[in-house]
Write an enzyme that holds these catalytic residues in place. Structure first.
Site, short mmCIF file in Angstrom:
data_model
loop_
_atom_site.label_atom_id
_atom_site.label_comp_id
_atom_site.label_asym_id
_atom_site.label_seq_id
_atom_site.Cartn_x
_atom_site.Cartn_y
_atom_site.Cartn_z
CG PHE A 44 -2.22 -0.82 0.77
CD1 PHE A 44 -2.13 -2.19 0.63
CD2 PHE A 44 -3.43 -0.21 0.45
CE1 PHE A 44 -3.21 -2.94 0.20
CE2 PHE A 44 -4.51 -0.95 0.02
CZ PHE A 44 -4.40 -2.33 -0.10
CG LEU A 45 4.31 2.23 1.25
CD1 LEU A 45 5.74 2.00 1.70
CD2 LEU A 45 3.83 3.60 1.73
CB CYS A 69 -14.00 -0.88 1.18
SG CYS A 69 -14.91 -2.34 0.66
NE ARG A 118 -19.57 -1.29 -5.28
CZ ARG A 118 -19.84 -2.25 -4.39
NH1 ARG A 118 -20.71 -2.01 -3.45
NH2 ARG A 118 -19.24 -3.42 -4.45
C1 UGA Z 1 -10.19 -2.90 0.76
C2 UGA Z 1 -9.25 -3.52 1.80
O1 UGA Z 1 -7.95 -3.68 1.23
C3 UGA Z 1 -9.77 -4.86 2.28
O2 UGA Z 1 -8.94 -5.37 3.31
C4 UGA Z 1 -11.19 -4.65 2.83
O3 UGA Z 1 -11.77 -5.88 3.26
C5 UGA Z 1 -12.07 -4.05 1.76
O4 UGA Z 1 -11.50 -2.80 1.32
C6 UGA Z 1 -13.43 -3.84 2.35
O5 UGA Z 1 -13.55 -3.12 3.35
O6 UGA Z 1 -14.39 -4.50 1.92
P1 UGA Z 1 -10.64 -3.27 -1.88
O7 UGA Z 1 -11.51 -2.05 -1.79
O8 UGA Z 1 -11.16 -4.48 -2.56
O9 UGA Z 1 -10.22 -3.76 -0.39
O10 UGA Z 1 -9.33 -2.87 -2.67
P2 UGA Z 1 -7.80 -2.52 -2.35
O11 UGA Z 1 -6.95 -3.52 -3.04
O12 UGA Z 1 -7.58 -2.32 -0.91
O13 UGA Z 1 -7.64 -1.14 -3.14
C7 UGA Z 1 -8.39 0.01 -2.78
C8 UGA Z 1 -7.96 1.21 -3.60
O14 UGA Z 1 -6.66 1.64 -3.21
C9 UGA Z 1 -7.86 0.94 -5.11
O15 UGA Z 1 -8.45 2.03 -5.80
C10 UGA Z 1 -6.38 0.87 -5.37
O16 UGA Z 1 -6.04 1.28 -6.67
C11 UGA Z 1 -5.84 1.84 -4.34
N1 UGA Z 1 -4.44 1.57 -3.95
C12 UGA Z 1 -4.12 0.42 -3.28
C13 UGA Z 1 -3.46 2.50 -4.25
O17 UGA Z 1 -3.73 3.57 -4.84
N2 UGA Z 1 -2.17 2.26 -3.86
C14 UGA Z 1 -1.82 1.14 -3.19
O18 UGA Z 1 -0.63 0.99 -2.86
C15 UGA Z 1 -2.81 0.19 -2.90
#
Ligand code: UGA
Length: 451
Positions: free
Chosen positions: A256-257, A267, A334
């Site tokens: 997540f960096l 979420c 979403r």
């Molecule tokens: C997130 C959490 O990671 C899960 O642990 C949680 O269960 C879920 O929400 C929820 O509450 O239901 P999700 O929304 O599926 O999961 O997706 P992520 O992979 O966490 O990504 C979220 C957003 O952050 C995406 O738009 C992604 O592009 C962005 N992101 C992620 C970044 O911009 N940089 C990163 O390093 C990681």
């Protein structure tokens, strides 16, 4: 193998379906209940309403253990644990909309032998409120367990079957123990399982807070690295190198960096604002979360400034968006960055064309005025600028020389730092990532001034 406890799952969205199929895979009979008769018919016919890698195959594999119905009574007859996985979308105030949760609570009959197991993300205090409602409605024998879900879209099955941790909040009694038993196979050896999962048995409010705080922390990590990226653009540092160097500190960790054009999905935006609102409602001003939200909003809009820097006015400019889903391996639109980006571009007079390998149908419902095409090649043809919005793996294989050749302009904004910048530049593109050193200046600014 011992016989596994049958369960009911109420709500067949992402969390509900994955929970149902996950427990079926572990050996339970699962009754899936949804009020949407059409969805239940489709599920009975083997149609999976969402795109999630591996989900359709696992549903098929466990077909004999999965039962789909609109009748809550079927679940109550066959199971004592009823997992609740209904939507809790944000309201206009930023609070979570708990109407679907309350509809489920209201539909429960008095019982001494059943328990609600809350999977939906709810504000801290919801469990307590539901227990109070049960008492008021003469259903005080109904047990309540908080069991937040941490799965990520795109890797949901693996997240369910191989979790980092399982959090179970209850007040003692049979129900919390029964939920723990269900999860036993995915717990670590010291918790009696044969996988990785740590077990956190705690009280209901703390379990509810673990979920909100985890999502808010991850969102904070993303907004933090995005701000570092913005400073890198001013100073000439490369955020990918910076993140690598930071992530090697195991107190920080490498995940997540990834800097980009903001987080989206069902979420993070919702849960960050729900936690901010929850704090505010209890009289605490959560300053940090305000910044996390604001940085995320501004991050999406910085792309517009980058385009304007290179193209001047965007009126009549053709801008191609590569990737529309909020992240790869999902068709979920979403809070996708593409929604804000396309709306801003259209408002500024640009013609917007978009392509997504999986989310096109969902995108078509939400993206107003965007021309949707069937391939990346079709999207970039004739474009003045391309913005890579979602890091689908196929974009890594783009023939950048061919892209440069068919575009009208040469500007390529890589919103996810997916491509190799020097290779893109060598292919003839004016390439700009996020936070990757001093940004290239528009050609006009590089041309020596003649007097
Ligand atoms: C997130 C959490 O990671 C899960 O642990 C949680 O269960 C879920 O929400 C929820 O509450 O239901 P999700 O929304 O599926 O999961 O997706 P992520 O992979 O966490 O990504 C979220 C957003 O952050 C995406 O738009 C992604 O592009 C962005 N992101 C992620 C970044 O911009 N940089 C990163 O390093 C990681």
């Amino acid at each position: 193998m011992s016989v596994r406890e049958p369960i009911g799952v109420i709500g067949t969205g992402y969390v509900g379906l994955v929970t149902a199929v996950g427990f079926a895979e572990l050996g339970s009979d699962v009754v899936c209940v949804d009020i949407d008769a059409n969805k239940i018919e489709r599920l009975k016919a083997g149609e999976i309403p969402i795109y999630e890698p591996g989900l359709a195959e696992l549903v098929e594999k466990n077909r004999s253990r999965l039962h789909f119905t609109t009748e809550l009574s079927e679940a109550l007859d066959r199971a004592r644990l009823l997992f609740v996985a209904v939507g809790t979308p944000p309201t206009y105030s930023g609070d979570a909309d708990l109407s679907a949760v309350h509809a489920v609570v209201g539909a429960m009959p008095p019982s001494e032998t059943h328990a609600l197991v809350m999977k939906s993300t709810v504000p801290v205090g919801t469990g307590e409120a539901i227990k109070r409602i049960f008492e008021e409605q003469g259903k005080g024998g109904f047990r309540y367990v908080s069991c937040p879900e941490f799965l990520k879209e795109g890797t949901a099955i693996a997240d369910f079957l191989d979790p980092d941790r399982v959090v179970i909040g209850d007040e003692g009694g049979w129900a919390g123990d029964a939920v723990t038993e269900l999860y036993r196979p995915v717990l670590s050896a010291e918790n009696g399982g044969n996988a990785r999962g740590a077990l956190v048995r705690t009280d209901i409010k703390s379990a509810e807070m673990v979920k909100l705080a985890s999502n808010a922390f991850l969102a904070t990590k993303i907004s933090f690295i995005n701000e570092i990226a913005n400073v890198c653009e001013e100073t000439g540092a490369d955020v990918v190198e910076v993140a690598k160097g930071m992530g090697l500190d195991d107190r920080i960790g490498p995940k997540f960096l990834k800097a980009g054009i903001g987080f989206g999905g069902s979420c993070f935006p919702k849960d960050v604002s729900a936690l901010k609102q929850l704090a505010g409602n209890s009289g605490y001003h959560f300053q940090l979360l305000n910044a996390v939200i604001e940085v995320n909003e501004l991050q999406k809009r910085r792309v517009i400034q980058k385009l304007q820097k290179h193209l001047g006015s965007l009126v009549g400019k053709r801008i191609a968006l590569l990737g529309l889903a909020f992240k790869p391996e999902t068709d979920d639109m979403r809070e996708a960055s593409s929604l804000v980006l396309s709306a801003r571009l259209i408002a500024d007079g640009a013609d917007v064309v978009g392509y997504d390998p999986i989310a096109a149908e969902e995108a078509g419902k939400l993206l107003k005025g965007v021309e949707l095409v069937e391939s990346a090649e079709a999207a970039v043809a004739g474009a003045d600028a391309v913005v890579l919005v979602t890091e689908w793996p196929e974009f890594k294989d783009l023939d950048l020389t061919a892209v440069a050749a068919v575009m009208r302009g040469k500007v390529f904004i890589d919103g996810r730092n997916l491509l190799d910048g020097p290779a893109a530049t060598a292919a003839g593109l004016v390439y700009e990532g996020v936070g990757r050193g001093l940004a290239p200046q528009p050609e006009t600014a590089q041309t020596p001034q003649t007097v």
